[in-house]
Design an enzyme around this catalytic site. Structure first.
Site, PDB file in Angstrom:
ATOM      1  N   ASP A  70       7.682   5.206  -2.045  1.00  0.00           N
ATOM      2  CA  ASP A  70       8.408   5.454  -3.283  1.00  0.00           C
ATOM      3  C   ASP A  70       8.723   4.146  -4.001  1.00  0.00           C
ATOM      4  O   ASP A  70       9.054   3.140  -3.368  1.00  0.00           O
ATOM      5  CB  ASP A  70       9.714   6.185  -2.943  1.00  0.00           C
ATOM      6  CG  ASP A  70      10.559   6.482  -4.154  1.00  0.00           C
ATOM      7  OD1 ASP A  70      10.107   7.275  -5.000  1.00  0.00           O
ATOM      8  OD2 ASP A  70      11.665   5.926  -4.267  1.00  0.00           O
ATOM      9  N   GLU A 124      -2.988  -0.024  13.014  1.00  0.00           N
ATOM     10  CA  GLU A 124      -2.840   0.250  14.453  1.00  0.00           C
ATOM     11  C   GLU A 124      -3.003   1.736  14.747  1.00  0.00           C
ATOM     12  O   GLU A 124      -3.419   2.132  15.836  1.00  0.00           O
ATOM     13  CB  GLU A 124      -1.458  -0.194  14.942  1.00  0.00           C
ATOM     14  CG  GLU A 124      -1.234  -1.681  14.997  1.00  0.00           C
ATOM     15  CD  GLU A 124       0.156  -1.989  15.543  1.00  0.00           C
ATOM     16  OE1 GLU A 124       0.620  -1.255  16.459  1.00  0.00           O
ATOM     17  OE2 GLU A 124       0.789  -2.937  15.043  1.00  0.00           O
TER      18      GLU A 124
END
Length: 517
Positions: free
Chosen positions: A191, A245
């Site tokens: 956001d 990851e």
């Protein structure tokens, strides 16, 4: 990627308290899957006092009780994965709620969190440190009598901004993301990305020369120093390292001045995967304007990153009203869906957009949005695009058995999902047709885009992939258009249009997709 945005308060109310919830989303996953989308972006469901309806986070690792429990979220996540639907969590990291324990500790100068928010001393006369103003109206600085300092808030005073210049804050925010990644979410929508860093010298913003369109003082400034700072770029690289990851996806919301260029800076192989701005959510809807948005994004966002195209969301009036300009709503919304799903990049479809829902009328006495309450009637706030989803023609549209938190517009009830499911040529079924077409045609799914010159009022471009080319023509005007066309093999899709050997006639709301020879 095709992303379906769910605003949870308004999607489906499973426990009949008038507010949508996570269990409601889980109950309607089969509907979302039937659209053909790839992932669901869920607007914030974290613990919150709901001053800004979840965008004021009090705990990043707790589900707010109005939305259910963490077990409800885990069940939703499992069910979505079983349907091969990703779940994208909305991360709000520019600010928190004033009730967040971090801010409580920072306000009291407890532990190591004194500088976790943007605090500043007053000027010698006691006034605010500079001229920064809030997006929601009024000064962006709030006096705190305990600290005898001001704190900065981009939005409501109850939403203090984090000091992201602190590496401790960055580390903690990354840890909050890792919590959800470990749980198995597919990624994040970030956001207000342009609001995450501010100028540490606290320099005042310069005035905007043309402020005629300004709703309030925020529009009187060029926001050079209270957003879009260069320190954002290395932080995005830290985020990307974490995402990689887990093989997770990232989508940035980018506003502010020069947002299209900023989208390019915030995305890339070592930054975020995709970004969208409000460029396609403004009142401007001419072919020339949309063409310029496309051209600018094609220039600034380079592979492997993507632009994300969105025409509606929870913050802006729905496209079915905003760009209608007196045209037939059903025909127009079909054209806009065709345009959206022929764009180059990722696509975000806001709940109800697939139904052709117009902006709802919400009377002042039912208004919930503080932004709208502050500026009524010049600006009616964001509630008109946040009203409940109409599932059936029953009372409250089948959203809930009790009065919902926002009223259901009667026009929305007529456009309910159940009735559209039974009409083969409904807007809903056309949306499914467009999504299926996009996935079936490599040119649309991941091909390149080339803009084509066309008569005024017509937007023309082609999508190309490995020697195949699809020419896309859209009449963005309110009068019929004649468009020269190249030699083509077939008409792949056409509405309110006729394609001849050398010319295509595009009626109002007309468009066609031609397979080039």
């Amino acid at each position: 990627m095709i992303i379906y945005q769910v605003y949870p308060r308004s999607f489906f109310d499973a426990n009949n308290d008038g507010i949508g919830d996570l269990a409601g989303i889980e109950k309607k996953l089969s509907y979302i899957k039937s659209l053909g989308v790839d992932a669901i972006w869920i607007s914030p469901f974290f613990k919150s006092p709901m001053k800004d309806f979840g965008y004021d986070v009090a705990d990043y690792r707790e589900v707010d009780p109005i939305f259910g429990t963490m077990d409800d979220f885990k069940k939703l996540l499992r069910s979505a994965k079983a349907l091969d639907l990703g779940i994208i969590v909305d991360m709000v990291i520019s600010h928190t709620s004033e009730e967040h324990p971090w801010f409580v500790a920072s306000r009291a100068k407890e532990g190591n969190k004194s500088d976790w928010y943007l605090w500043a001393d007053p000027k010698p006369d006691g006034t605010a440190p500079n001229n920064w103003v809030s997006v929601f109206g009024g000064p962006a600085w709030q006096w705190d009598a305990g600290r005898r300092q001001y704190y900065f808030h981009s939005f409501l005073p109850e939403q203090p901004d984090l000091n992201m210049h602190s590496l401790d804050v960055q580390d903690q925010v990354l840890a909050e993301m890792r919590f959800w990644l470990e749980m198995g979410v597919s990624g994040f929508r970030f956001d207000a990305c342009n609001h995450i860093f501010q100028d540490l010298q606290l320099r005042s913003n310069p005035p905007r020369q043309d402020n005629a369109a300004a709703l309030h003082p925020y529009g009187y400034q060029v926001h050079v120093y209270d957003q879009a700072q260069p320190e954002m770029l290395p932080f995005l690289e830290r985020i990307r390292s974490l995402l990689d990851e887990y093989g997770a996806f990232s989508l940035a919301e980018v506003g502010g001045h020069d947002a299209l260029k900023l989208m390019g800076e915030y995305t890339g192989a070592t930054r975020l995967h995709s970004a969208y701005s409000f460029a396609m959510m403004r009142p401007e809807s001419s072919a020339a304007y949309v063409r310029n948005v496309i051209a600018t994004l094609e220039e600034h966002i380079r592979p492997p990153a993507n632009a994300c195209y969105a025409m509606s969301n929870h913050d802006k009036p729905r496209v079915a009203t905003r760009w209608l300009n007196g045209r037939d709503r059903e025909q127009f919304t079909k054209e806009m869906l065709a345009l959206l799903f022929t764009m180059h990049g990722d696509i975000c479809l806001y709940q109800g957009e697939e139904l052709g829902l117009p902006e709802a009328e919400v009377p002042f006495e039912r208004l919930q949005d503080p932004f709208g309450k502050n500026f009524w009637p010049k600006f009616k706030g964001r509630d008109g695009c946040r009203t409940p989803m109409p599932w059936t023609n029953h009372v409250h549209g089948g959203f809930s058995e009790v009065e919902p938190w926002l009223p259901l517009d009667e026009i929305h009830r007529e456009l309910n999902i159940n009735s559209q499911e039974m009409r083969p040529h409904s807007v809903l079924n056309f949306a499914r047709e467009m999504i299926a077409l996009r996935k079936a045609r490599p040119e649309l799914d991941h091909g390149s885009l080339r803009l084509i010159d066309a008569p005024e009022g017509v937007l023309a471009f082609s999508r190309q992939q490995e020697g195949r080319e699809l020419v896309c023509l859209f009449n963005m005007d309110v009068t019929e258009k004649q468009v020269p066309v190249p030699t083509f093999n077939s008409v792949v899709l056409s509405r309110n249009a006729t394609a001849g050997r050398r010319t295509a006639s595009l009626d109002v709301c007309g468009f066609c997709l031609l397979e080039a020879a």
